[in-house]
Design an enzyme around this catalytic site. Structure first.
Site, short mmCIF file in Angstrom:
data_model
loop_
_atom_site.label_atom_id
_atom_site.label_comp_id
_atom_site.label_asym_id
_atom_site.label_seq_id
_atom_site.Cartn_x
_atom_site.Cartn_y
_atom_site.Cartn_z
N TYR A 91 -31.38 26.58 37.23
CA TYR A 91 -31.51 24.65 37.12
C TYR A 91 -31.25 24.34 35.26
O TYR A 91 -30.93 24.77 34.85
CB TYR A 91 -33.02 24.32 36.60
CG TYR A 91 -34.06 24.15 35.77
CD1 TYR A 91 -33.74 22.50 36.76
CD2 TYR A 91 -33.98 23.11 34.84
CE1 TYR A 91 -34.61 21.10 36.61
CE2 TYR A 91 -34.66 21.75 33.99
CZ TYR A 91 -34.59 20.56 34.76
OH TYR A 91 -34.95 19.67 35.22
N HIS B 65 -30.15 9.67 30.08
CA HIS B 65 -31.73 9.97 29.15
C HIS B 65 -31.71 8.83 27.98
O HIS B 65 -32.94 9.09 27.31
CB HIS B 65 -31.86 11.33 29.24
CG HIS B 65 -32.07 12.08 30.42
ND1 HIS B 65 -31.65 11.68 31.56
CD2 HIS B 65 -32.93 12.80 30.31
CE1 HIS B 65 -32.50 12.41 32.71
NE2 HIS B 65 -33.38 13.60 32.08
N ARG C 88 -69.79 14.08 -5.87
CA ARG C 88 -69.78 15.56 -5.91
C ARG C 88 -69.04 16.41 -4.55
O ARG C 88 -69.04 17.85 -5.11
CB ARG C 88 -71.19 15.65 -5.32
CG ARG C 88 -72.36 16.92 -5.87
CD ARG C 88 -74.10 16.50 -5.20
NE ARG C 88 -74.20 15.48 -5.30
CZ ARG C 88 -75.40 15.22 -3.76
NH1 ARG C 88 -76.00 16.25 -3.32
NH2 ARG C 88 -76.03 13.99 -3.69
#
Length: 504
Positions: free
Chosen positions: A53, A83, A283
């Protein structure tokens, strides 16, 4: 000299490289051996025509298209061109440097099948501070940060734009200027450069370093408010942490006691204080700030693993002579922690703004002037500074909505679940900046409150912080442009030396 081996990079090193505090970076000898071994396998498989691939096939849904051997190099260059589809404001130089470093470190593990020259090209860009222009939007956080990393990788080959100093120029011009040959991609190398989480990891690493400082700053700001509001230190007693032994809670309680040690203000009302306990924003400082610190520690562990991981696909395992097609590029392991970090930092701002409200509110600040001005009515004092803090914490509540619960399919549903990790990382950047501003506003208000308690002096750490604030912003006697004061305090606390000077 920073040596990359793919296994031991520190998040602090990422920040130092991003800031150009480290410029000499090299590949370790052991890493070179692994890189050569994985590359030799790729070349052997290509020679034998094995179907792999992204090496001998197309990408995404085109995985079933076998590419002729003659077109294998063109395949890789075409990948980067197609891309490089990002948009939006370019990433800032610090983030781009971090991305270059992280991509080099991932390849240095020796699982990516690239030649050494690919890693050397990344390091040459860092050495000469040649920074690819990378649009910030376009990644969905799976298959890697594909668009951003494509813009980065394309510049290595002499295409696209880069910045050198203050100038933006074509990458080819920058390479010529520094005598660097454009990278000519071999089999798999384009894919290896863009399959990864390096944008979200770069943004996350730099934000994490800032988050660690914000945790310290929040304690310091709280100690100043503690002084101005003449609070009780019972809530910091070790017995509470012994009964609920969270690491962060214990650390913050001890930190608050150190910061307020030797406080004349506290001593002055020990015997005459009618309050049994303070409001939650005072607190519960150890519980809230402590939970933030525990979250930061968790995110640091995840990111430390991620920046020393191989995140591309397929991975080459030389010892087993195999290639593994999998999903190491998926951003989910990073996306969720970055969302979590944005949530916890938003809480730092939430509780800080509540303390600022108590400081300026005449019904809650135990005798300090309303809005901390001597001439209320004619002057508004720090009234609107609290509005600004309120606006930012509300904005953070929107930004804290997790990106990682979203997904949108891509590549014709072949990539049908995406992490949106880059969105989480970009949102986190904004949260970090907002929190820093909110803390600066609290310090500004607390310093003004402490002024009204003179000649009594605050504690060791809180007093050092008060003096530092007063060195850049004078007492607010008459109304002036408050944004200038906020910006001055924000610049002060952004300096690494500030925390060290206060918390000695």
């Amino acid at each position: 000299m920073l040596l990359l081996d793919g296994n031991s990079l520190l998040i602090a090193d990422v920040e130092r490289v991003a800031r150009r505090e480290i410029t000499e970076i090299a590949l370790s000898d052991a890493s070179r051996v692994r890189v050569r071994a994985s590359r030799a396998l790729v070349e052997e498989w290509v020679e034998h025509g094995e179907v792999i691939y992204g090496v001998t096939t197309g990408f995404g849904e085109f995985a079933n298209v076998v590419i002729p051997r003659a077109d294998i190099e063109s395949l890789q260059q075409n990948l980067l061109r197609s891309h490089s589809a990002g948009t939006g404001t370019p990433l800032v130089p610090e983030v781009v440097r971090a991305m270059l470093l992280l991509r080099a470190n991932a390849l240095a593990k020796g699982y990516s099948g690239v030649r050494e020259v690919v890693i050397e090209q990344l390091l040459a860009f860092l050495r000469h501070d040649i920074l690819p222009v990378i649009p910030s939007r376009g990644s969905v956080g799976s298959s890697g940060d594909l668009a951003p990393l494509s813009h980065l990788a394309l510049a290595l080959t002499g295409e696209g734009d880069v910045t050198v100093g203050e100038r933006t120029m074509p990458a080819s011009e920058a390479l010529t200027k520094f005598g660097i040959e454009p990278l000519r991609l071999g089999a798999k190398e384009g894919l290896a450069l863009i399959n990864g989480t390096q944008m979200m990891s770069a943004l996350g690493s730099l934000s994490l370093m800032k988050a660690q400082r914000l945790a310290d700053l929040a304690d310091i700001a709280a100690s100043m408010s503690f002084e101005a509001l003449r609070a009780t230190d019972k809530a910091f007693n070790a017995g509470l942490s012994d009964a609920r032994p969270h690491t962060g809670q214990r650390f913050v309680a001890e930190h608050m006691l150190r910061l307020t040690a030797d406080s004349e203000i506290r001593t002055s009302h020990l015997e005459n204080d009618s309050r049994v306990q303070d409001a939650y924003s005072l607190r519960c400082i150890p519980q809230v700030h402590g939970a933030v610190r525990d979250t930061i520690a968790f995110v640091e562990r995840i990111l430390s693993t991620e920046i020393n991981s191989a995140t591309d696909n397929p991975l080459i395992i030389p010892e087993e002579r195999m290639h593994l097609e999998g999903g190491n590029f998926h951003g989910e392991p990073v996306a969720m922690p970055l969302d979590y970090l944005a949530i916890c930092l938003s809480e730092l701002a939430n509780i800080s703004e509540r303390r600022t409200e108590r400081l300026v509110n005449g019904a809650l600040n135990f005798g300090l002037p309303r809005f901390l001005t001597e001439h209320g009515g004619l002057h508004s004092g720090l009234m609107i500074a609290q509005y600004t803090a309120a606006a930012l914490v509300s904005e953070n509540k929107v930004l804290a909505h997790p990106a990682s619960v979203d997904s949108i399919p891509t590549s014709a549903n072949q990539e049908d679940h995406n992490s949106m990790g880059s969105v989480a990382a970009l949102k986190l950047q904004s949260v970090v900046d907002n929190v820093e501003t909110v803390i600066a506003i609290e310090m500004l208000a607390a310093a003004q409150g402490i002024d009204f308690l003179a000649p009594l002096k605050p504690g060791t750490g809180s007093g050092a912080a008060y003096s530092a604030v007063r060195s850049v912003v004078p007492h607010l006697g008459e109304d002036r442009n408050t944004s200038i004061d906020i910006a001055a305090v924000k610049r002060l606390i952004a300096q690494p030396s500030f925390v060290k000077s206060v918390d000695r």
